[in-house]
Design a protein around this motif. Structure first.
Motif, PDB file in Angstrom:
ATOM      1  N   ARG A 111     -10.677 -42.278 -33.523  1.00 52.15           N
ATOM      2  CA  ARG A 111     -11.811 -43.303 -32.915  1.00 52.15           C
ATOM      3  C   ARG A 111     -12.760 -43.777 -34.024  1.00 52.15           C
ATOM      4  N   THR A 112     -13.304 -42.674 -34.821  1.00 49.01           N
ATOM      5  CA  THR A 112     -14.233 -42.879 -35.598  1.00 49.01           C
ATOM      6  C   THR A 112     -13.797 -42.982 -37.177  1.00 49.01           C
ATOM      7  N   ARG A 113     -12.625 -42.452 -37.486  1.00 47.23           N
ATOM      8  CA  ARG A 113     -12.070 -42.455 -38.942  1.00 47.23           C
ATOM      9  C   ARG A 113     -12.956 -41.577 -39.941  1.00 47.23           C
ATOM     10  N   GLU A 114     -13.396 -40.648 -38.928  1.00 52.59           N
ATOM     11  CA  GLU A 114     -14.079 -39.577 -40.011  1.00 52.59           C
ATOM     12  C   GLU A 114     -12.848 -38.467 -40.340  1.00 52.59           C
ATOM     13  N   SER A 115     -12.993 -37.839 -41.585  1.00 52.09           N
ATOM     14  CA  SER A 115     -11.891 -37.150 -42.162  1.00 52.09           C
ATOM     15  C   SER A 115     -12.533 -35.704 -42.029  1.00 52.09           C
ATOM     16  N   GLY A 116     -11.431 -34.762 -41.847  1.00 54.07           N
ATOM     17  CA  GLY A 116     -11.755 -33.365 -42.014  1.00 54.07           C
ATOM     18  C   GLY A 116     -10.471 -32.867 -42.491  1.00 54.07           C
ATOM     19  N   VAL A 117     -10.707 -31.176 -42.272  1.00 60.12           N
ATOM     20  CA  VAL A 117      -9.223 -30.379 -42.406  1.00 60.12           C
ATOM     21  C   VAL A 117      -8.822 -29.770 -41.274  1.00 60.12           C
ATOM     22  N   ALA A 118      -7.753 -30.182 -40.716  1.00 56.98           N
ATOM     23  CA  ALA A 118      -7.196 -29.464 -39.530  1.00 56.98           C
ATOM     24  C   ALA A 118      -6.509 -28.094 -40.153  1.00 56.98           C
ATOM     25  N   GLN A 119      -7.067 -26.806 -39.419  1.00 56.65           N
ATOM     26  CA  GLN A 119      -6.565 -25.475 -40.162  1.00 56.65           C
ATOM     27  C   GLN A 119      -6.445 -24.519 -38.903  1.00 56.65           C
ATOM     28  N   GLY A 120      -5.590 -23.562 -39.116  1.00 58.85           N
ATOM     29  CA  GLY A 120      -5.606 -22.438 -38.183  1.00 58.85           C
ATOM     30  C   GLY A 120      -6.559 -21.559 -38.219  1.00 58.85           C
ATOM     31  N   ASP A 121      -7.024 -21.037 -37.275  1.00 63.94           N
ATOM     32  CA  ASP A 121      -8.158 -20.275 -37.148  1.00 63.94           C
ATOM     33  C   ASP A 121      -7.696 -18.815 -36.355  1.00 63.94           C
ATOM     34  N   TYR A 122      -8.233 -17.713 -36.900  1.00 60.26           N
ATOM     35  CA  TYR A 122      -7.734 -16.401 -36.371  1.00 60.26           C
ATOM     36  C   TYR A 122      -8.464 -16.144 -34.885  1.00 60.26           C
ATOM     37  N   GLU A 123      -9.480 -16.619 -35.021  1.00 61.84           N
ATOM     38  CA  GLU A 123     -10.367 -16.564 -33.393  1.00 61.84           C
ATOM     39  C   GLU A 123      -9.833 -17.326 -32.371  1.00 61.84           C
ATOM     40  N   LEU A 124      -9.507 -18.824 -32.815  1.00 60.15           N
ATOM     41  CA  LEU A 124      -9.136 -19.543 -31.910  1.00 60.15           C
ATOM     42  C   LEU A 124      -7.485 -19.402 -31.552  1.00 60.15           C
TER      43      LEU A 124
ATOM     44  N   GLY B  15      -5.622 -16.996 -30.422  1.00 61.53           N
ATOM     45  CA  GLY B  15      -5.201 -16.732 -29.020  1.00 61.53           C
ATOM     46  C   GLY B  15      -5.315 -17.560 -28.051  1.00 61.53           C
ATOM     47  N   ASP B  16      -6.160 -18.616 -28.116  1.00 57.36           N
ATOM     48  CA  ASP B  16      -6.367 -19.612 -27.201  1.00 57.36           C
ATOM     49  C   ASP B  16      -5.324 -20.857 -27.307  1.00 57.36           C
ATOM     50  N   GLY B  17      -4.721 -20.621 -28.456  1.00 59.96           N
ATOM     51  CA  GLY B  17      -3.623 -21.605 -28.744  1.00 59.96           C
ATOM     52  C   GLY B  17      -4.243 -23.033 -29.499  1.00 59.96           C
ATOM     53  N   MET B  18      -5.310 -22.859 -29.957  1.00 59.95           N
ATOM     54  CA  MET B  18      -6.148 -23.763 -30.669  1.00 59.95           C
ATOM     55  C   MET B  18      -6.355 -23.676 -31.992  1.00 59.95           C
ATOM     56  N   LEU B  19      -6.913 -24.649 -32.634  1.00 61.19           N
ATOM     57  CA  LEU B  19      -7.234 -24.849 -34.210  1.00 61.19           C
ATOM     58  C   LEU B  19      -8.429 -25.305 -34.352  1.00 61.19           C
ATOM     59  N   ARG B  20      -8.866 -25.589 -35.554  1.00 54.94           N
ATOM     60  CA  ARG B  20     -10.288 -26.347 -35.852  1.00 54.94           C
ATOM     61  C   ARG B  20     -10.077 -27.184 -36.754  1.00 54.94           C
ATOM     62  N   LEU B  21     -10.954 -28.202 -36.736  1.00 55.34           N
ATOM     63  CA  LEU B  21     -11.278 -29.431 -37.633  1.00 55.34           C
ATOM     64  C   LEU B  21     -12.512 -29.133 -38.265  1.00 55.34           C
ATOM     65  N   SER B  22     -12.418 -28.646 -39.739  1.00 54.15           N
ATOM     66  CA  SER B  22     -13.545 -28.360 -40.378  1.00 54.15           C
ATOM     67  C   SER B  22     -14.098 -29.648 -41.221  1.00 54.15           C
ATOM     68  N   TYR B  23     -15.147 -29.117 -41.651  1.00 53.30           N
ATOM     69  CA  TYR B  23     -16.162 -30.197 -42.589  1.00 53.30           C
ATOM     70  C   TYR B  23     -16.374 -31.410 -42.234  1.00 53.30           C
ATOM     71  N   LEU B  24     -16.828 -31.355 -40.803  1.00 44.26           N
ATOM     72  CA  LEU B  24     -17.617 -32.469 -40.135  1.00 44.26           C
ATOM     73  C   LEU B  24     -19.098 -32.408 -40.615  1.00 44.26           C
ATOM     74  N   GLY B  25     -19.612 -33.912 -40.977  1.00 42.36           N
ATOM     75  CA  GLY B  25     -21.026 -33.854 -41.073  1.00 42.36           C
ATOM     76  C   GLY B  25     -21.684 -33.501 -40.023  1.00 42.36           C
ATOM     77  N   LYS B  26     -22.875 -33.149 -40.397  1.00 44.70           N
ATOM     78  CA  LYS B  26     -24.107 -32.834 -39.247  1.00 44.70           C
ATOM     79  C   LYS B  26     -24.215 -33.744 -38.202  1.00 44.70           C
ATOM     80  N   ASP B  27     -24.313 -34.858 -38.881  1.00 42.79           N
ATOM     81  CA  ASP B  27     -24.387 -36.174 -38.049  1.00 42.79           C
ATOM     82  C   ASP B  27     -23.119 -36.704 -37.277  1.00 42.79           C
ATOM     83  N   SER B  28     -22.125 -36.019 -37.435  1.00 41.64           N
ATOM     84  CA  SER B  28     -20.798 -36.590 -36.947  1.00 41.64           C
ATOM     85  C   SER B  28     -21.161 -36.965 -35.645  1.00 41.64           C
ATOM     86  N   ASP B  29     -20.037 -37.984 -35.275  1.00 40.91           N
ATOM     87  CA  ASP B  29     -20.012 -38.811 -34.057  1.00 40.91           C
ATOM     88  C   ASP B  29     -18.778 -38.343 -33.345  1.00 40.91           C
TER      89      ASP B  29
END
Length: 288
Positions: A186-199, A201-215
């Protein structure tokens, strides 16, 4: 002495013969059995009845075994027909599955005409609680190479981390070694999708390096961005479940629920080549 015995035996034989002739003559003249015949018949009646019963049972047993052989032959024929029908059902299911895979492949090609796909079957999942790797039945002999992206119709499964001649190992999106350039549809913001050990177990991953003012908001869809030149652009990854602040407070990150659960995957498609030109972007999914 011998002559006396011979004479007596002869006399007895003659007497028996005369008695038989007399009984025959009596029976013929009277039209009924003689008393002796009646007595003999009475004495033999139980024996005749027993013989008749035994004979009937023997005939019954013979008929039973004859029927058993016939039923056994019929059962054998029925089992053969059932086996043939079961095989026809299996063949029909295989044909239906193949048609479904071809239908999915047609849709994938239509959405991303610049991708070249190869179908593969999952032959093993990694042991343990989380599916971080899977094995597929295609390898270098089929044109598969390391870092080829592996997908389903729903989205990204992972990437080829090891390619052998006739099979490959795929690191899934849940593995902590997985990193892919990602884009918020939707917003065309970029980041890095990566596996996360804490997530994981819930079958999820994270999108890192979003700006503080990310939409970025809950329900946004995430896809590969093509940045880094390893993975092609336009492959769907998942949806945003929540947006969190990094520990340093300077950036945000998003928790992503992938469109594909690697534990449930049985058939996949490998993107073996990307032709010149940009992949067609899929339509954004509606936010939850």
């Amino acid at each position: 002495m011998r002559n006396i015995i011979t004479t007596r035996v002869l006399a007895v034989i003659l007497l028996i013969a005369a008695a038989c002739l007399g009984l025959a003559a009596y029976t013929g003249a009277a039209g009924q059995d003689s008393p002796v015949s009646a007595a003999v018949g009475t004495a033999l009646a139980p024996l005749q009845k027993g013989l008749s019963t035994v004979s009937g049972k023997i005939e019954h047993v013979i008929a039973h075994y004859q029927n058993y052989d016939a039923m056994e032959a019929e059962n054998t024929e029925l089992r053969k027909k059932v086996a043939e029908l079961e095989q026809q059902v299996r063949d029909a299911k295989i044909a239906v599955d193949e048609n479904e895979q071809l239908r999915i492949l047609t849709g994938l090609v239509k959405n991303n005409p610049s991708f070249r796909y190869d179908m593969a079957e999952v032959i093993a999942h990694s042991p343990g609680q989380w599916t971080t790797t899977i094995s597929i039945d295609k390898g270098t002999m089929d044109g598969v190479e390391k870092n080829d992206l592996v997908v389903t119709a729903e989205g990204m499964v992972g990437y080829v981390s090891q390619a052998a001649p006739n099979y490959s190992q795929v690191t899934t999106i849940l593995d902590t070694n997985m990193q892919a350039g990602a884009l918020v549809t939707r917003t065309r913001e970029s980041g890095v999708a990566q596996g996360d050990y804490e997530l994981m177990g819930d079958g999820m991953l994270r999108l890192s390096y979003l700006g503080k003012d990310s939409d970025v908001v809950i329900g946004d869809t995430i896809q590969t961005s093509g940045e880094g030149g390893v993975f092609p652009k336009g492959v769907m990854i998942g949806t945003v479940e929540r947006v969190m602040s990094e520990e340093n407070g300077m950036n945000n990150y998003a928790v992503i629920r992938p469109f594909v659960d690697p534990a449930d995957v049985t058939d996949v498609f490998i993107i073996t080549d990307v032709t010149t030109g940009q992949a067609v972007q899929p339509a954004p999914a509606a936010a939850e």
